[in-house]
Design an enzyme around this catalytic site. Structure first.
Site, PDB file in Angstrom:
ATOM      1  N   ARG A 259     -30.216 -19.420 -64.584  1.00 40.49           N
ATOM      2  CA  ARG A 259     -28.859 -18.450 -64.887  1.00 40.49           C
ATOM      3  C   ARG A 259     -28.408 -18.794 -63.530  1.00 40.49           C
ATOM      4  O   ARG A 259     -28.520 -18.301 -62.553  1.00 40.49           O
ATOM      5  CB  ARG A 259     -29.213 -17.222 -65.103  1.00 40.49           C
ATOM      6  CG  ARG A 259     -28.259 -16.416 -65.485  1.00 40.49           C
ATOM      7  CD  ARG A 259     -28.617 -14.814 -65.292  1.00 40.49           C
ATOM      8  NE  ARG A 259     -28.488 -14.518 -64.348  1.00 40.49           N
ATOM      9  CZ  ARG A 259     -29.070 -13.542 -63.569  1.00 40.49           C
ATOM     10  NH1 ARG A 259     -30.167 -13.008 -64.223  1.00 40.49           N
ATOM     11  NH2 ARG A 259     -28.873 -13.045 -62.372  1.00 40.49           N
ATOM     12  N   HIS A 263     -26.153 -11.941 -63.769  1.00 36.52           N
ATOM     13  CA  HIS A 263     -26.778 -11.668 -65.224  1.00 36.52           C
ATOM     14  C   HIS A 263     -25.295 -11.437 -66.340  1.00 36.52           C
ATOM     15  O   HIS A 263     -25.373 -11.888 -67.088  1.00 36.52           O
ATOM     16  CB  HIS A 263     -27.503 -10.326 -65.115  1.00 36.52           C
ATOM     17  CG  HIS A 263     -27.942  -9.728 -66.420  1.00 36.52           C
ATOM     18  ND1 HIS A 263     -28.629 -10.524 -67.515  1.00 36.52           N
ATOM     19  CD2 HIS A 263     -27.475  -8.513 -67.192  1.00 36.52           C
ATOM     20  CE1 HIS A 263     -28.702  -9.810 -68.411  1.00 36.52           C
ATOM     21  NE2 HIS A 263     -27.995  -8.741 -68.214  1.00 36.52           N
ATOM     22  N   TYR A 272     -30.541  -9.496 -55.090  1.00 40.28           N
ATOM     23  CA  TYR A 272     -31.797  -9.903 -55.278  1.00 40.28           C
ATOM     24  C   TYR A 272     -32.500 -11.257 -55.562  1.00 40.28           C
ATOM     25  O   TYR A 272     -33.605 -11.594 -55.662  1.00 40.28           O
ATOM     26  CB  TYR A 272     -32.338  -9.051 -56.777  1.00 40.28           C
ATOM     27  CG  TYR A 272     -31.454  -9.390 -57.789  1.00 40.28           C
ATOM     28  CD1 TYR A 272     -31.804 -10.549 -58.737  1.00 40.28           C
ATOM     29  CD2 TYR A 272     -30.401  -8.740 -58.433  1.00 40.28           C
ATOM     30  CE1 TYR A 272     -31.160 -10.933 -59.862  1.00 40.28           C
ATOM     31  CE2 TYR A 272     -29.504  -8.937 -59.438  1.00 40.28           C
ATOM     32  CZ  TYR A 272     -29.924 -10.085 -60.140  1.00 40.28           C
ATOM     33  OH  TYR A 272     -29.350 -10.457 -61.226  1.00 40.28           O
TER      34      TYR A 272
HETATM   35  C1  LIG Z   1     -33.523  -3.343 -76.280  1.00 35.36           C
HETATM   36  C2  LIG Z   1     -32.602  -3.451 -75.103  1.00 35.36           C
HETATM   37  N1  LIG Z   1     -33.269  -2.939 -73.738  1.00 35.36           N
HETATM   38  C3  LIG Z   1     -32.842  -3.208 -72.688  1.00 35.36           C
HETATM   39  C4  LIG Z   1     -31.267  -3.860 -72.730  1.00 35.36           C
HETATM   40  C5  LIG Z   1     -30.682  -4.073 -71.209  1.00 35.36           C
HETATM   41  N2  LIG Z   1     -30.688  -5.324 -71.159  1.00 35.36           N
HETATM   42  C6  LIG Z   1     -29.615  -6.493 -71.219  1.00 35.36           C
HETATM   43  S1  LIG Z   1     -30.029  -7.821 -70.789  1.00 35.36           S
HETATM   44  C7  LIG Z   1     -31.685  -7.463 -70.040  1.00 35.36           C
HETATM   45  C8  LIG Z   1     -32.551  -8.337 -69.642  1.00 35.36           C
HETATM   46  C9  LIG Z   1     -32.702  -9.772 -70.735  1.00 35.36           C
HETATM   47  O1  LIG Z   1     -33.403 -10.677 -69.923  1.00 35.36           O
HETATM   48  P1  LIG Z   1     -33.818 -12.286 -70.607  1.00 35.36           P
HETATM   49  O2  LIG Z   1     -34.425 -11.798 -72.152  1.00 35.36           O
HETATM   50  O3  LIG Z   1     -34.667 -12.949 -69.892  1.00 35.36           O
HETATM   51  O4  LIG Z   1     -32.267 -12.883 -70.945  1.00 35.36           O
HETATM   52  P2  LIG Z   1     -31.298 -13.387 -69.965  1.00 35.36           P
HETATM   53  O5  LIG Z   1     -30.263 -12.074 -69.953  1.00 35.36           O
HETATM   54  O6  LIG Z   1     -31.914 -13.730 -68.600  1.00 35.36           O
HETATM   55  O7  LIG Z   1     -30.679 -14.265 -70.647  1.00 35.36           O
HETATM   56  C10 LIG Z   1     -31.736  -6.050 -70.472  1.00 35.36           C
HETATM   57  C11 LIG Z   1     -33.091  -5.465 -70.080  1.00 35.36           C
HETATM   58  C12 LIG Z   1     -30.766  -4.250 -73.822  1.00 35.36           C
HETATM   59  N3  LIG Z   1     -29.724  -4.609 -73.921  1.00 35.36           N
HETATM   60  N4  LIG Z   1     -31.661  -4.220 -75.039  1.00 35.36           N
END
Ligand SMILES: Cc1ncc(C[n+]2csc(CCOP(=O)(O)OP(=O)(O)O)c2C)c(N)n1
Ligand SMILES: [Mg+2]
Length: 374
Positions: A259, A263, A272
């Site tokens: 990425r 985020h 971080y």
């Molecule tokens: C069920 C749920 N738990 C927590 C969140 C908060 N949250 C949003 S994005 C994220 C991280 C996701 O990481 P990843 O699966 O690696 O996807 P990326 O954003 O890196 O593409 C979290 C914990 C959420 N949206 N849904």
């Protein structure tokens, strides 16, 4: 009794085009011809332009939170290009806009979504995809169900679902993988391992060396690919989709990517991430290597690049104009589509929504609606 090996496995890693635009001819054979690569490069640049402009819309208060896709475009485009538009079904999370556009979603829908307009989630008829999915992991179950339906109806269709590395820590992921494997449904699981789940690095998120090896537990064919290499992603996707379409069941692809942005616009990754890590990945940008490849083949040069940048800017400006030109939804929409009859509290909230004090008694002095003031 000597001990025996009960199980052993190896997982392949595929890279076809390296970061300098050099291609392995044996691996590239029969994949994409140069005209296709040229077209996909231009599409990738357009999608990057939309992504940059979406970021600016948020920064200037014209859009809500936005998760940039920057750096991950090859994973989206390579997978979607291997699937059949209007036949196969895409089930996304939120970091593969390019795949959705390729399969027919008008670009302004994504802007509407992040502007908080539900109409951005009403996928047009004939476009085979679900809306963006913000709850992490739930979409993999939806994809499994869709693929199961294809199998029951004996339709030669495949569901592709996208998710991040962090999503593979969710129970939903394991339930979807198990069900898909047990029922041998035509689903391709595409993990965009971008190394981070917000501020949690992959090594802290999981103890396994790869994400792909999680698929071994479900006896699912799995492979690792350079996720910034369009050709490698396409190759793995084509194989997985063909296997699914011909009754061979689900597969798992780990696209190793990064990425390049925060985020979301609500994050500041400088807090971080080591800037050296980011720099190293900028050099592996999927756009840079495709451009190098095309330049070496004399299919691209600076003047063509300038013209493309100009065209992309004009096109994206038009997309923004379309999104912003759609009349804003009424605040009543928040209340109107969940309950047939609103309870007293929600009814009050709906009535007071247009005052400056949500939920307060609108008859209270000073809280009457603007309409009553004039
Ligand atoms: C069920 C749920 N738990 C927590 C969140 C908060 N949250 C949003 S994005 C994220 C991280 C996701 O990481 P990843 O699966 O690696 O996807 P990326 O954003 O890196 O593409 C979290 C914990 C959420 N949206 N849904
Ligand atoms: Mg991630």
């Amino acid at each position: 009794m000597p001990k025996k090996t009960a199980y052993s496995a190896q997982i392949e890693y595929i890279q076809v085009m390296d970061e300098h635009g050099e291609v392995d001819p044996a691996l590239a054979r029969g994949l994409l011809d140069d005209q296709e690569i040229l077209a996909l490069y231009q599409f990738m640049v357009e999608c990057r332009q939309l992504d940059e402009i979406a970021f600016k819309l948020q920064r200037s208060g014209r859009m809500g939170t936005y998760p940039q896709n920057k750096g991950q475009e090859a994973a989206a485009i390579g997978t979607a290009y291997a699937a059949k538009k209007g036949q196969d079904f895409l089930v996304p999370c939120y970091r593969e806009n390019a795949a959705l556009f390729m399969h027919g979603l008008p670009m302004h829908y994504v802007l509407l979504h992040w502007m908080g307009d539900e109409r951005g989630n009403q996928i047009p008829p004939g476009v085979c995809q679900l809306p963006l999915c913000i709850p992490i992991g739930t979409q993999m179950l939806h994809a499994t169900g869709i693929a199961w339906a294809f199998k029951m109806r004996k339709e030669p269709r495949v569901a592709l679902t996208y998710f991040g590395d962090g999503a593979t820590s969710e129970g939903d992921f394991h339930e979807a993988m198990n069900f898909a494997s047990v029922f041998q449904v035509p689903c391709v699981f595409i993990c965009q391992n971008n190394q981070w789940a917000i501020s949690v690095p992959r090594e802290t998120q999981m103890n396994s060396e790869t994400v792909a090896q999680k698929a071994l537990a479900y006896d699912m064919p799995c492979v690792l690919v350079d996720g910034n290499d369009l050709l490698a992603v396409y190759k793995a996707s084509k194989e997985a989709i063909e296997r699914a379409r011909s009754g061979g069941g689900p597969s798992f692809i780990e696209a190793v990517t990064y990425r390049l942005a925060d985020h979301t616009t609500a994050d500041d990754a400088r807090r971080y991430r080591d800037p050296k890590e980011v720099e190293a990945w900028i050099a592996k940008d999927p756009i840079i290597r495709l451009r190098k490849y095309l330049e070496k083949k004399n299919l691209w040069d600076e003047s063509k690049e300038q013209a493309l940048q100009e065209r992309s800017k004009v096109k994206v400006a038009d997309v923004v104009k379309t999104a912003e030109g759609i009349a804003k939804p009424s605040t009543d929409d928040i209340f109107d589509h969940t309950f047939e009859t609103l309870n007293a509290e929600l009814e009050k909230q709906k009535r007071t929504m247009r005052t400056s004090s949500l939920g307060q008694d609108p008859n209270q002095v000073g809280l009457s609606s603007e309409a009553q003031h004039v």
